[in-house]
Scaffold this active site. Structure first.
Site, PDB file in Angstrom:
ATOM      1  N   ASP A  30     -14.121   5.574  -6.465  1.00  4.29           N
ATOM      2  CA  ASP A  30     -13.704   5.783  -5.081  1.00  4.29           C
ATOM      3  C   ASP A  30     -12.433   6.634  -5.096  1.00  4.29           C
ATOM      4  O   ASP A  30     -11.358   6.108  -5.407  1.00  4.29           O
ATOM      5  CB  ASP A  30     -13.448   4.415  -4.449  1.00  4.29           C
ATOM      6  N   GLU A  56      -5.808   8.978   2.003  1.00  5.24           N
ATOM      7  CA  GLU A  56      -6.840   8.131   2.600  1.00  5.24           C
ATOM      8  C   GLU A  56      -6.562   6.661   2.330  1.00  5.24           C
ATOM      9  O   GLU A  56      -6.659   5.825   3.227  1.00  5.24           O
ATOM     10  CB  GLU A  56      -8.221   8.536   2.050  1.00  5.24           C
TER      11      GLU A  56
END
Length: 365
Positions: free
Chosen positions: A180, A210
């Site tokens: 990720d 993010e």
């Protein structure tokens, strides 16, 4: 294709890049884009943006994959040389103790450390099953004093990540750090290779921050003003005994289309995808005989939660690949899912032609 995706994913997973400190990841991706003959630029926040011009009469598309990873940041150096840290992003406290970490001290240099775990022989019955809050944890780099830590380049604000790792598992599955969202960055690089076959203008945004606040890509969207935004990220695999009640997303079965996301813990935001994009991806998957899985979940967000509100509004959807053990030091995904996600994206972008409509009244809901 799968070999290229595997190489890019592996090499990206081995580069430390805490949220807010993505520079080395960005430099690697920029160099790979340059090899592909694609120019890129960096904005003030650090987003890397590559624009491939297409038919200006068609809706423009922004694709996002985030470069950053979660981790920790030094908040205090004890007189003993042991280090205390704050979390950056959704780091699971129960997965921290006894982990190896790297502290990035600049110019590509790192210092290894170990998050301490109290000796088992001294653990009381009450402590045996207790998850230790991160505020009580400390990192041991081997220093005997604060002065030694400072001399090694460590100070308050030094970024910390899980020690980079890449593990090849059976059946084409891989595990390690920052799957990720480095796997999605690899998908975007493969997509860049095929960009000449895509009709609309596409903006490839390798985003920052993010894991910190989900808003790094918003500045890019404000400048690019896309009509469509496709976020590429993981989807929670639910094919392990502890996850079965969360849905029916399985590793190795195909890419995932998010039908609903909502955070629900302090951040009242999420994304319900635009119906035109749901239809586009489902029809493309059916035509290309790609199995497309669906997810709907509470507890996670992506950048589309905020990008969808930019300007006059942006048609958004989250597309992803199944992943297990998310936000731990060893996440797992399947290379076949990454390959099929890439093929689905390429085919879907090729279907955005003059007949494609974003008018909601053209879709029955």
């Amino acid at each position: 294709m799968q070999d290229r995706i595997k190489r890019w994913t592996r090499e990206l997973m081995m580069i430390p890049g805490l949220s807010g400190f993505e520079g080395n990841v960005r430099r690697y991706i920029r160099a790979e884009l340059t090899k592909l003959g694609i120019k890129s630029r960096t904005d003030m926040l650090g987003n890397l943006i590559a624009t491939i011009e297409g038919d200006t009469n068609l809706p423009s598309v922004m694709l996002i994959a985030h470069m950053d990873q979660l981790g920790l940041i030094v908040r205090k150096i004890e007189a003993s040389g042991l280090i205390r840290a704050e979390r950056v992003g959704g780091v699971p406290e129960r997965a921290l103790a006894a982990q190896e970490v790297l502290l990035s001290v600049g110019n590509g240099r790192t210092v290894p450390g170990i998050i301490a775990n109290k000796s088992h022989h001294a653990t009381t019955p009450d402590e045996k099953y207790r998850v230790v809050p991160y505020q009580e944890l400390y990192i041991d780099c081997g220093f005997a004093s604060a002065a030694e830590a400072l001399a090694a380049g460590i100070n308050v604000g030094t970024p910390i990540v899980y020690a980079p790792n890449f593990v090849e598992l059976a059946g084409g599955r891989i595990g390690g750090t920052s799957v990720d969202d480095r796997a999605a960055c690899a998908v975007m690089l493969e997509l860049a290779r095929a960009s000449k076959d895509v009709l609309p203008t596409i903006h490839l945004v390798f985003s920052v921050l993010e894991e910190f606040n989900l808003r790094g890509a918003v500045t890019a969207a404000q400048v690019l003003q896309p009509d469509i935004c496709i976020q590429l990220d993981l989807a929670l695999a639910t094919d392990t005994p502890d996850m079965g009640q969360r849905g029916d997303v399985r590793l190795g079965v195909g890419p995932v289309m998010s039908m609903f996301s909502f955070h629900g813990r302090g951040t009242l935001n999420g994304c319900i995808p635009h119906p035109a994009l749901v239809q586009l991806f489902q029809q493309t998957a059916d035509a290309e005989k790609i199995n497309l899985q669906r997810s709907a979940h509470i507890g996670a967000l992506t950048e589309t939660s905020y990008v969808q509100l930019v300007g006059k509004g942006v048609a958004c959807i989250d597309m992803g690949f199944p992943a297990r053990y998310t936000h731990s030091a060893l996440e797992v995904c399947d290379l076949a899912d990454l390959e099929s996600l890439t093929k689905l994206l390429i085919s879907a972008l090729q279907r955005i032609d003059p007949r494609f409509s974003l008018d909601r009244d053209d879709y029955l809901e």
